[in-house]
Design an enzyme around this catalytic site. Sequence first.
Site, PDB file in Angstrom:
ATOM      1  N   HIS A  91      30.318 -30.025  87.836  1.00  0.00           N
ATOM      2  CA  HIS A  91      30.642 -30.918  88.954  1.00  0.00           C
ATOM      3  C   HIS A  91      30.714 -32.349  88.445  1.00  0.00           C
ATOM      4  CE1 HIS A  91      28.879 -27.669  91.739  1.00  0.00           C
ATOM      5  NE2 HIS A  91      30.215 -27.636  91.817  1.00  0.00           N
ATOM      6  N   GLU A  94      28.031 -35.365  88.853  1.00  0.00           N
ATOM      7  CA  GLU A  94      26.641 -35.161  88.442  1.00  0.00           C
ATOM      8  C   GLU A  94      26.443 -35.652  87.018  1.00  0.00           C
ATOM      9  OE1 GLU A  94      26.122 -30.997  89.498  1.00  0.00           O
ATOM     10  OE2 GLU A  94      26.805 -31.411  91.544  1.00  0.00           O
ATOM     11  N   ARG A 151      33.833 -34.159  92.984  1.00  0.00           N
ATOM     12  CA  ARG A 151      33.045 -32.976  92.626  1.00  0.00           C
ATOM     13  C   ARG A 151      33.848 -31.903  91.895  1.00  0.00           C
ATOM     14  NH1 ARG A 151      28.678 -29.586  94.520  1.00  0.00           N
ATOM     15  NH2 ARG A 151      29.331 -27.476  95.045  1.00  0.00           N
ATOM     16  N   HIS A 222      23.047 -29.104  86.636  1.00  0.00           N
ATOM     17  CA  HIS A 222      23.652 -29.825  87.764  1.00  0.00           C
ATOM     18  C   HIS A 222      22.700 -30.931  88.236  1.00  0.00           C
ATOM     19  CE1 HIS A 222      26.792 -26.733  88.963  1.00  0.00           C
ATOM     20  NE2 HIS A 222      26.088 -26.075  88.056  1.00  0.00           N
ATOM     21  N   GLU A 296      18.886 -28.079  88.846  1.00  0.00           N
ATOM     22  CA  GLU A 296      19.316 -29.244  89.629  1.00  0.00           C
ATOM     23  C   GLU A 296      18.350 -30.363  89.256  1.00  0.00           C
ATOM     24  OE1 GLU A 296      21.893 -29.618  91.611  1.00  0.00           O
ATOM     25  OE2 GLU A 296      22.551 -27.587  92.119  1.00  0.00           O
TER      26      GLU A 296
END
Lengths: 362, 228
Positions: A91, A94, A151, A222, A296
């Site tokens: 993405h 990020e 994104r 991510h 994440e």
Amino acid sequence: MTLLNIVGLGLVVLLSVGGAATVERAEYDYYKYHPMSEISEWMVKIANDHRDVVTRVEYGKTYELRTISLLKIGLKTGAKKKGVWVDCGIHAREWIAPAFCQYFVRQILQTYKTDPKMNEMMKNMDFYITPVLNMDGYIHSWEGPTTRLWRKNMSPGPDGCNCTGTDLNRNFDANWGTIGISLDCCSNIFCGRKPASEPEAQAVTFFVGSRKDDILCFLTIHSHGQLLLIPYGHPNFTAPNYDELMSVGLAAAEAIKSVHGMNYTVGTSPAVLYANSGSSRDWAKLQGIPYTYTFELRDKGEYGFLLPENQIQPACEEAYSGALHIITYAHDKTFNGATTSAAATLVTALLAAAAVASNTLM
Amino acid sequence: MATEELNPNHYPAQRAAKVVQHYLNTRYGSPYKVFGLKKVYSGKVEDVTDIGVKYKLDLLVQEMIENTTVRCSAEVVFARGENSSQVQVSCEELLKINTTAQEEALYQQYKIQRNFLSAENLPDNYGHIEPDMKPLWHLGAVASSFVMLNESTENTLYNMARVANVTQLATENEQLKFDYHVLLHDMVSQEIIHWKLLVTWSPPEGVKVLEMKKLPHCHNCETLSDAS
């Protein structure tokens, strides 16, 4: 000027440029965000500077025909080796993720000569690190403030659609198009026109797919949210080694917390975040890769995707600690088990022989 | 109706707790006081006929500037068939967080300044905010909380992603007035939603949002100034 003078001047200029370049060659700053061009140059340099353990491998093309490459890092033993896959930058917005992949490479290269554990892992495994998978999207996010929060990738929408981009992390062939997606091509979770329709997803599918029996660990990086997510994104499916994935994940979260006190929540996506389908992690699990996790990274929404550069170092340090835990576990389960039992057999045999010898002597 | 115990780390409790964060910011937030969600200790959910879904939560919020944590218990009701929520919350020692001095100083400083303030992209692409712009960023987060409170459902998780633009406006009264263009991020849809806000603030009155307007989804936007 005479020809000689011009040539002479030219030589002087060349020499001084060469000299300046050598003097100026600064250490790469792992605690700043780098545009794609700098990351690509860095990859070439790393491969050149560590030729004994690093190879740069080109393994696909983006929609805009950029070459997707990874760094393959490991001691060259000539044997067929197991592998660890880490990808960053699926993405575009990020940015902390590509920063982490670069940091990860730096860390393993810095430690493998002196840290016996890392040395052993580099002997037994190859690390495959892709710093930026969605290169087109990443470059787009660098164009200015209005594109910073992009994104998706940059492939055009299907016919009749005004909007660009497919969400690569909904495009993999894993329960594709079933849940947590949108068929609206303008949506940020548009899953594409069919499974693995996107060249970036195809590149991973082909490279990892052709090595799936040897890949032990698949980590996809991510931001944001401070989570370690395990398969599957679909609430009706449970990974066969769910308990193990949870316990290893929880231990990794403890390792993360011990670095800077940050809490990372561990669980399946549908439990902890939201249901989804078509993720790279789910696809990797379906291939039979045992340890697959989505990281994440920081933060929990204060800065979100716009994580300040002064947090790159702590974010990377804690994530590295977590990733290393998982990788070490995967490695030890595969390798030390065999070593231990071989050593145990040898010791038992020696003891038995010694017992026989001492009986005979008596 | 049966009450169900919730896993405090799972999304249902987390999304409801986020709404409490937004509520606290609308009631108590200021350029020197912004709340974030730190932890959910426990949660219960109950389906209430004719009303909606009621969450009862025990949580920890954190004032993000001084890192002070405050324990709260809250009830969040998501009304059936509406995109709205009702929040009741009580927190231990919320008033212990004293920001009066800084707020007064800022207010006076903005009041006497000859030129109206304006700023854009807080934070910038690298996550950076100039120190003297931080109060405007905080104020934007608090103002955004009014929208995020209104827009939250069981299927959303909102944060302010960025202040795209803020411009100070003239007023005829004691309030300071600002025109904000903010970008909100919803974690569940992963969308960035643009809102225009007309915001007033003074230390005694707190933050108020006079007008809020959602801007059209601008997909292949090249420039924000076209969105109106």
